[in-house]
Design a protein around this motif. Structure first.
Motif, PDB file in Angstrom:
ATOM      1  N   PHE A  59      -3.799   1.661   4.638  1.00  0.00           N
ATOM      2  CA  PHE A  59      -2.963   0.552   5.111  1.00  0.00           C
ATOM      3  C   PHE A  59      -3.762  -0.430   5.960  1.00  0.00           C
ATOM      4  N   THR A  60      -4.917  -0.814   5.453  1.00  0.00           N
ATOM      5  CA  THR A  60      -5.678  -1.898   6.055  1.00  0.00           C
ATOM      6  C   THR A  60      -5.524  -3.133   5.178  1.00  0.00           C
ATOM      7  N   LEU A  61      -5.481  -4.291   5.805  1.00  0.00           N
ATOM      8  CA  LEU A  61      -5.280  -5.528   5.047  1.00  0.00           C
ATOM      9  C   LEU A  61      -6.459  -5.857   4.143  1.00  0.00           C
ATOM     10  N   GLN A  66      -6.807  12.308  -5.112  1.00  0.00           N
ATOM     11  CA  GLN A  66      -6.344  13.586  -4.565  1.00  0.00           C
ATOM     12  C   GLN A  66      -4.902  13.425  -4.092  1.00  0.00           C
ATOM     13  N   PRO A  67      -3.951  13.293  -5.024  1.00  0.00           N
ATOM     14  CA  PRO A  67      -2.570  12.967  -4.663  1.00  0.00           C
ATOM     15  C   PRO A  67      -1.868  14.097  -3.919  1.00  0.00           C
ATOM     16  N   GLY A  68      -0.897  13.716  -3.134  1.00  0.00           N
ATOM     17  CA  GLY A  68      -0.105  14.695  -2.413  1.00  0.00           C
ATOM     18  C   GLY A  68       1.126  14.045  -1.814  1.00  0.00           C
ATOM     19  N   SER A  69       2.073  14.852  -1.422  1.00  0.00           N
ATOM     20  CA  SER A  69       3.303  14.345  -0.829  1.00  0.00           C
ATOM     21  C   SER A  69       3.068  13.994   0.634  1.00  0.00           C
ATOM     22  N   GLY A  70       4.025  13.315   1.206  1.00  0.00           N
ATOM     23  CA  GLY A  70       3.914  12.928   2.606  1.00  0.00           C
ATOM     24  C   GLY A  70       4.524  11.563   2.838  1.00  0.00           C
ATOM     25  N   LYS A  71       4.759  11.235   4.101  1.00  0.00           N
ATOM     26  CA  LYS A  71       5.389   9.969   4.438  1.00  0.00           C
ATOM     27  C   LYS A  71       4.437   8.803   4.195  1.00  0.00           C
ATOM     28  N   ARG A  72       5.028   7.704   3.768  1.00  0.00           N
ATOM     29  CA  ARG A  72       4.269   6.467   3.575  1.00  0.00           C
ATOM     30  C   ARG A  72       4.028   5.831   4.943  1.00  0.00           C
ATOM     31  N   PRO A  73       2.765   5.500   5.260  1.00  0.00           N
ATOM     32  CA  PRO A  73       2.481   4.877   6.568  1.00  0.00           C
ATOM     33  C   PRO A  73       3.179   3.525   6.704  1.00  0.00           C
ATOM     34  N   ARG A  74       3.339   3.087   7.938  1.00  0.00           N
ATOM     35  CA  ARG A  74       3.975   1.798   8.199  1.00  0.00           C
ATOM     36  C   ARG A  74       3.108   0.867   9.047  1.00  0.00           C
ATOM     37  N   THR A  75       2.037   1.381   9.599  1.00  0.00           N
ATOM     38  CA  THR A  75       1.209   0.593  10.512  1.00  0.00           C
ATOM     39  C   THR A  75       0.077  -0.083   9.750  1.00  0.00           C
ATOM     40  N   TRP A  76       0.036  -1.413   9.815  1.00  0.00           N
ATOM     41  CA  TRP A  76      -1.008  -2.176   9.141  1.00  0.00           C
ATOM     42  C   TRP A  76      -2.190  -2.402  10.063  1.00  0.00           C
ATOM     43  N   LEU A  77      -3.383  -2.274   9.508  1.00  0.00           N
ATOM     44  CA  LEU A  77      -4.614  -2.306  10.279  1.00  0.00           C
ATOM     45  C   LEU A  77      -5.534  -3.429   9.801  1.00  0.00           C
ATOM     46  N   VAL A  78      -6.477  -3.812  10.663  1.00  0.00           N
ATOM     47  CA  VAL A  78      -7.480  -4.826  10.321  1.00  0.00           C
ATOM     48  C   VAL A  78      -8.868  -4.271  10.652  1.00  0.00           C
ATOM     49  N   GLU A  79      -9.895  -5.006  10.247  1.00  0.00           N
ATOM     50  CA  GLU A  79     -11.293  -4.549  10.364  1.00  0.00           C
ATOM     51  C   GLU A  79     -12.043  -5.368  11.408  1.00  0.00           C
ATOM     52  N   PRO A  80     -12.178  -4.866  12.637  1.00  0.00           N
ATOM     53  CA  PRO A  80     -12.867  -5.637  13.684  1.00  0.00           C
ATOM     54  C   PRO A  80     -14.294  -6.023  13.321  1.00  0.00           C
ATOM     55  N   HIS A 127      -1.427  -2.630  -2.836  1.00  0.00           N
ATOM     56  CA  HIS A 127      -2.585  -1.792  -2.534  1.00  0.00           C
ATOM     57  C   HIS A 127      -3.501  -1.672  -3.753  1.00  0.00           C
ATOM     58  N   LEU A 128      -4.797  -1.750  -3.540  1.00  0.00           N
ATOM     59  CA  LEU A 128      -5.730  -1.327  -4.580  1.00  0.00           C
ATOM     60  C   LEU A 128      -5.853   0.193  -4.541  1.00  0.00           C
ATOM     61  N   ASN A 129      -6.138   0.729  -3.384  1.00  0.00           N
ATOM     62  CA  ASN A 129      -6.174   2.177  -3.174  1.00  0.00           C
ATOM     63  C   ASN A 129      -4.822   2.578  -2.593  1.00  0.00           C
ATOM     64  N   PRO A 130      -3.933   3.177  -3.384  1.00  0.00           N
ATOM     65  CA  PRO A 130      -2.581   3.470  -2.895  1.00  0.00           C
ATOM     66  C   PRO A 130      -2.522   4.737  -2.053  1.00  0.00           C
ATOM     67  N   SER A 131      -1.650   4.729  -1.063  1.00  0.00           N
ATOM     68  CA  SER A 131      -1.521   5.904  -0.189  1.00  0.00           C
ATOM     69  C   SER A 131      -1.069   7.133  -0.970  1.00  0.00           C
ATOM     70  N   GLY A 132      -0.310   6.931  -2.063  1.00  0.00           N
ATOM     71  CA  GLY A 132       0.176   8.057  -2.853  1.00  0.00           C
ATOM     72  C   GLY A 132      -0.906   8.823  -3.580  1.00  0.00           C
ATOM     73  N   HIS A 133      -2.111   8.271  -3.655  1.00  0.00           N
ATOM     74  CA  HIS A 133      -3.222   8.962  -4.305  1.00  0.00           C
ATOM     75  C   HIS A 133      -4.017   9.813  -3.323  1.00  0.00           C
ATOM     76  N   HIS A 134      -3.428  10.049  -2.125  1.00  0.00           N
ATOM     77  CA  HIS A 134      -4.099  10.847  -1.105  1.00  0.00           C
ATOM     78  C   HIS A 134      -3.155  11.933  -0.599  1.00  0.00           C
ATOM     79  N   ASN A 135      -3.722  12.991  -0.055  1.00  0.00           N
ATOM     80  CA  ASN A 135      -2.927  14.186   0.199  1.00  0.00           C
ATOM     81  C   ASN A 135      -2.766  14.579   1.656  1.00  0.00           C
ATOM     82  N   ASP A 136      -3.164  13.733   2.601  1.00  0.00           N
ATOM     83  CA  ASP A 136      -2.941  14.079   4.000  1.00  0.00           C
ATOM     84  C   ASP A 136      -2.689  12.807   4.802  1.00  0.00           C
TER      85      ASP A 136
END
Length: 276
Positions: A159-161, A80-94, A142-151
């Protein structure tokens, strides 16, 4: 002081989102797979983790994670691609550290500061930011790229490791990027719903002093519903040391992955998705 701490932690959780380490995708987040059918067991590593990514009580994608190699096996999502800023904050899975830890996707410093978690403890369960520093010829792919999302929410959760691998720098910015941004747009013309699964084949090399595997290949597959009676599918694969992407049928990719994994026949989608 305690009230301030609780408020800070609460605000962090609300902003970031949620992930769940679950027992199966079929029972927890099946909506990211065509006919709610995840890939078969031929891709499963010896020490897997099934992660459903959630933000504000909504799931956004699913990741099968290899705990030992500290890379994702695949990520599955809806295109579901859409425009928007690329995130910068990297996250981990507790929750990769255990079920007693928060279901929230968190920043490293949040866990270290507010949840009494050490960096050594976190690093035993997954890749950390330090693992991806000072790379030569590689970057965070990225396997799942942020550019393939719309919000913003769905982009942020990518942006999770646990959704990235060490990827050849030229491939990531070149032929693979062309596939993500150009080929996908062309191939999804006329599609109502496109189910995507992107994965990585474990390789023989590692980064971060043997902590994180460098995949030998990256691959992507898609199953598109044109209408209730018509579907189409496509796939690609790339060696992780060349700036080349090979376009395949879904059946050809499944056969190649079967050879690369040297296990049972790989099946990525339900049988109603065309293989030729």
């Amino acid at each position: 002081m305690l009230l301030l701490l609780l408020l800070l932690v609460s605000a962090s959780c609300l902003w970031l989102g949620h992930s769940e380490v679950v027992t199966s995708f079929e029972s927890s987040c099946p909506q990211f797979f065509f006919r709610e059918t995840p890939p078969n067991e031929a891709l499963e590593p010896e020490n897997p983790a099934w992660i459903c990514q959630r933000y504000k009580n909504q799931y956004y994608f699913a990741t099968l994670y290899d705990r030992d190699r500290r890379i994702p096996v695949y990520s599955a999502y809806l295109y579901q691609p859409g425009s928007g800023k690329r995130p910068r904050t990297w996250l981990v899975e507790p929750q990769l550290m255990g079920a007693a830890y928060p279901k929230t996707v968190e920043r490293e410093w949040t866990l270290l500061k507010y949840f009494n978690v050490s960096l050594e403890q976190l690093s035993k369960s997954q890749a950390i930011l330090q693992d991806y520093k000072n790379l030569t010829g590689l970057n965070r792919g990225h396997l799942n790229p942020s550019g393939h999302h719309n919000d913003p929410s769905s982009k942020a959760v990518t942006f999770t490791l646990t959704n990235i691998v060490p990827q050849n720098e030229k491939l990531n910015g070149g032929a693979w990027n062309n596939y993500e941004q150009q080929t996908m747009i062309r191939n999804t013309q006329g599609c109502n719903t496109t189910y995507v699964i992107v994965g990585a084949v474990p390789g023989n090399n590692y980064i971060a002093k043997g902590r994180v595997n460098k995949p030998s290949h990256l691959w992507a597959s898609a199953c598109c519903e044109v209408d209730t009676k018509h579907r189409k599918a496509w796939a690609v694969i790339a060696e992780n040391d060349k700036n080349e992407v090979q376009l395949l049928t879904l059946g050809e990719l499944e056969d190649m992955l079967t050879q690369l994994y040297r296990r049972d026949q790989v099946s990525l989608f339900d049988s109603d998705c065309p293989r030729e």
